[in-house]
Design an enzyme around this catalytic site. Structure first.
Site, short mmCIF file in Angstrom:
data_model
loop_
_atom_site.label_atom_id
_atom_site.label_comp_id
_atom_site.label_asym_id
_atom_site.label_seq_id
_atom_site.Cartn_x
_atom_site.Cartn_y
_atom_site.Cartn_z
N TYR A 11 14.30 21.57 26.39
CA TYR A 11 13.52 21.37 27.61
C TYR A 11 14.42 21.43 28.85
O TYR A 11 15.42 20.72 28.95
CB TYR A 11 12.76 20.03 27.58
CG TYR A 11 11.69 19.95 26.49
CD1 TYR A 11 11.23 21.08 25.83
CD2 TYR A 11 11.14 18.73 26.12
CE1 TYR A 11 10.26 21.02 24.83
CE2 TYR A 11 10.15 18.65 25.12
CZ TYR A 11 9.74 19.80 24.49
OH TYR A 11 8.78 19.73 23.51
N1 LIG Z 1 6.66 20.33 19.46
C1 LIG Z 1 6.37 21.36 20.22
O1 LIG Z 1 6.53 22.53 19.84
C2 LIG Z 1 5.83 21.10 21.61
C3 LIG Z 1 5.28 22.16 22.36
C4 LIG Z 1 4.76 21.88 23.64
C5 LIG Z 1 4.81 20.58 24.14
N2 LIG Z 1 5.37 19.57 23.39
C6 LIG Z 1 5.45 18.17 23.89
O2 LIG Z 1 4.16 17.75 24.34
C7 LIG Z 1 4.22 17.38 25.72
C8 LIG Z 1 2.91 17.73 26.37
O3 LIG Z 1 2.65 19.13 26.16
P1 LIG Z 1 1.97 20.00 27.27
O4 LIG Z 1 2.74 19.88 28.54
O5 LIG Z 1 1.74 21.36 26.70
O6 LIG Z 1 0.58 19.19 27.45
P2 LIG Z 1 -0.80 19.58 28.13
O7 LIG Z 1 -1.45 18.30 28.42
O8 LIG Z 1 -1.55 20.54 27.28
O9 LIG Z 1 -0.40 20.33 29.48
C9 LIG Z 1 0.17 19.62 30.53
C10 LIG Z 1 0.15 20.49 31.76
O10 LIG Z 1 -1.20 20.65 32.21
C11 LIG Z 1 -1.21 20.67 33.64
N3 LIG Z 1 -1.93 19.46 34.07
C12 LIG Z 1 -1.85 18.21 33.55
N4 LIG Z 1 -2.65 17.35 34.20
C13 LIG Z 1 -3.25 18.06 35.18
C14 LIG Z 1 -4.18 17.72 36.19
N5 LIG Z 1 -4.65 16.49 36.32
N6 LIG Z 1 -4.59 18.72 37.02
C15 LIG Z 1 -4.12 19.98 36.88
N7 LIG Z 1 -3.23 20.35 35.95
C16 LIG Z 1 -2.79 19.40 35.10
C17 LIG Z 1 0.26 20.64 34.07
O11 LIG Z 1 0.79 21.94 34.08
P3 LIG Z 1 0.67 22.93 35.35
O12 LIG Z 1 0.74 22.11 36.60
O13 LIG Z 1 1.81 23.87 35.16
O14 LIG Z 1 -0.64 23.61 35.17
C18 LIG Z 1 0.91 19.90 32.92
O15 LIG Z 1 2.29 20.13 32.82
C19 LIG Z 1 5.46 18.10 26.28
O16 LIG Z 1 6.00 17.44 27.40
C20 LIG Z 1 6.39 18.02 25.08
O17 LIG Z 1 6.99 16.73 25.02
C21 LIG Z 1 5.87 19.83 22.14
#
Ligand SMILES: NC(=O)c1ccc[n+]([C@@H]2O[C@H](COP(=O)([O-])OP(=O)(O)OC[C@H]3O[C@@H](n4cnc5c(N)ncnc54)[C@H](OP(=O)(O)O)[C@@H]3O)[C@@H](O)[C@H]2O)c1
Length: 330
Positions: free
Chosen positions: A53
Site C-alpha cells: 500500500y
Molecule cells: N486483500 C486484498 O486483496 C485487498 C484488496 C483491496 C482492499 N483491501 C483492504 O480493504 C480496505 C477497504 O477496501 P476498499 O478501499 O476497496 O473499500 P471500498 O469501501 O470498496 O472502497 C472505498 C473507497 O470508496 C470511496 N468512498 C468511500 N466512502 C465514500 C463516500 N462516502 N463517498 C464517496 N466515495 C466514497 C473512496 O474512494 P474514491 O474517493 O477514490 O472513490 C474509498 O477509498 C483497504 O483499505 C484494504 O485494507 C484488501
C-alpha cells in the site's frame, strides 16, 4: 460497542476494521492522522495494511500513529506482492520462504513494531509449495514476529489445504481470512463463509463499497466525469464493468433515501449482519467519506431490510447441487 471475536482466537476487535490502503496515497499524512484519530474515537481498534500500500508509505504512517498505543490496537500486514523493491531483484513476487522472511522484516521496520498481530499471504502463489509458505509463517510465530498467520484471496480448497498442512505438522494455522465481499461481489458466500464457520476462522471482508461504486456516485456517468478510484484504476474498472452494478447502486441509493441514511451505511451494515463475517474492512480517503461508514456502527438493520438488500443481487450458486434435498434430511 459490541466487540467481535476473531474466530476462536479469543481476540476481541471492533465490529469494523479500518483499511489503510489510502494512507500515503489518496490521503496525505495529515488526513491519515485525522482519519485514524476519528476511528479510535469511534472505538475502532483494528487496522488492515499491506506491504504494497502506497509503496510502503501506508505502513510507515500507520506505524507512527500506533506508536504511542501499540498494545491497544490489532494490526495486519500482507505480503506476496512485493513493493517494487530492487533488493529482491527477480524475486519480487510470491510467497516463498525467502520472500516471506525478507518482507516481514521490512514491514516490521516500516511499522516500527516488533510484531504483527496478523500476517497475510496476500494471494495464492502457484510457484511455491504451500508447505514452504506455511512453515515460514510458523517460524515467524515461534520467533514472536507474527501472532497469527492469515490468508487473503485464496480459494476455499487452497485455504483448507493450508490448514491441513499446518495441522499435520503441528504448525500455527491461519486464523483469519480476507476475501472480497459486497452486495456486488458475493462469491464468498458459497464456499469461504461456510468453511470459516466450520473451522472457526475470523473473516474480514474487503471492498464493502465495491471500490466506491455502491456510493452511487458513478451512476450512468462516464468514469472520467466523477472523482474517484474508478476514474484511473483499470483493474477496478474491469472488476465493476457490468452496467447492472450501477443499477444496483442506484436502487440501493433509493432504499437508503427511504430509510433516511447514506447508501454507504446500508452497504456496510448489510455485511456486518452476516453471521460468518467478523467485520468489514472499510475504506475512506477523508473524514467526510468516513462518516457514513462509521454510522453503520449504530444502525440497526432489521431482518426485513436485510432481506430486501440481499434481493438486490443474486446469491452465488451453492457449492454443490441438491443442497435443497439435503436440507430436507437435517
Ligand atoms: N486483500 C486484498 O486483496 C485487498 C484488496 C483491496 C482492499 N483491501 C483492504 O480493504 C480496505 C477497504 O477496501 P476498499 O478501499 O476497496 O473499500 P471500498 O469501501 O470498496 O472502497 C472505498 C473507497 O470508496 C470511496 N468512498 C468511500 N466512502 C465514500 C463516500 N462516502 N463517498 C464517496 N466515495 C466514497 C473512496 O474512494 P474514491 O474517493 O477514490 O472513490 C474509498 O477509498 C483497504 O483499505 C484494504 O485494507 C484488501
Amino acid at each position: 460497542m459490541k466487540w467481535k471475536m476473531i474466530g476462536d482466537t479469543g481476540l476481541k476487535v471492533s465490529p469494523l476494521c479500518m483499511g489503510v490502503m489510502t494512507f500515503g496515497s489518496d490521503s496525505d499524512e495529515d488526513t491519515s492522522a485525522k482519519v485514524y484519530a476519528r476511528c479510535r474515537e469511534a472505538g475502532i481498534n483494528f487496522f488492515d495494511c499491506a506491504n504494497v500500500y502506497a509503496g510502503g508509505n501506508s505502513e510507515m504512517i500507520l506505524g507512527s500513529l500506533i506508536k504511542p498505543e501499540r498494545d491497544k490496537v490489532i494490526i495486519t500486514s500482507k505480503m506476496t506482492f512485493g513493493p517494487r523493491d530492487p533488493a529482491m531483484g527477480l524475486q519480487g513476487y510470491g510467497s516463498s520462504r525467502s520472500q516471506i522472511m525478507h518482507h516481514v522484516e521490512h514491514s516490521l521496520q516500516r511499522l516500527d513494531s516488533d510484531h504483527l498481530d496478523f500476517y497475510f499471504l496476500h494471494h495464492f502463489d502457484v510457484n511455491t509449495a504451500q508447505e514452504d509458505s506455511m512453515r515460514a509463517m510458523d517460524d515467524l510465530v515461534r520467533a514472536g514476529k507474527v501472532r497469527y498467520p492469515a490468508i487473503s484471496n485464496f480459494a476455499a480448497w487452497q485455504i483448507m489445504k493450508a490448514i491441513g498442512i499446518c495441522q499435520h505438522h503441528g504448525w500455527a494455522k491461519p486464523r483469519l481470512l480476507q476475501p472480497m465481499y459486497s452486495l456486488l461481489k458475493r462469491q464468498a458466500e458459497s464456499e469461504i463463509f461456510p468453511l470459516a464457520q466450520s473451522e472457526k476462522l475470523g473473516v474480514i471482508t474487503y471492498s464493502p463499497l465495491a471500490g466506491g461504486v455502491l456510493t452511487g456516485k458513478y451512476g450512468q456517468k462516464q468514469f472520467s466525469e466523477v472523482d474517484g478510484r474508478l476514474k484511473t484504476s483499470r483493474p477496478y474498472q474491469r472488476r465493476y464493468a457490468d452496467m447492472r452494478d450501477y443499477q444496483v447502486a442506484a436502487t440501493l441509493g433509493q432504499i437508503a433515501q427511504q430509510q433516511g441514511v447514506h447508501p454507504v451505511t446500508l452497504a456496510i451494515a448489510w455485511i456486518m449482519a452476516n453471521p460468518a463475517v467478523t467485520c468489514p474492512i472499510i475504506g475512506a480517503r477523508n473524514l467526510e467519506q468516513l462518516q457514513p461508514a462509521l454510522a453503520a456502527l449504530d444502525f440497526a438493520l432489521s431482518d426485513e431490510l436485510y432481506k430486501e438488500l440481499s434481493s438486490l443481487t443474486p446469491a452465488p450458486a451453492l457449492a454443490t447441487d441438491r443442497e435443497d434435498e439435503r436440507a430436507l434430511h437435517r
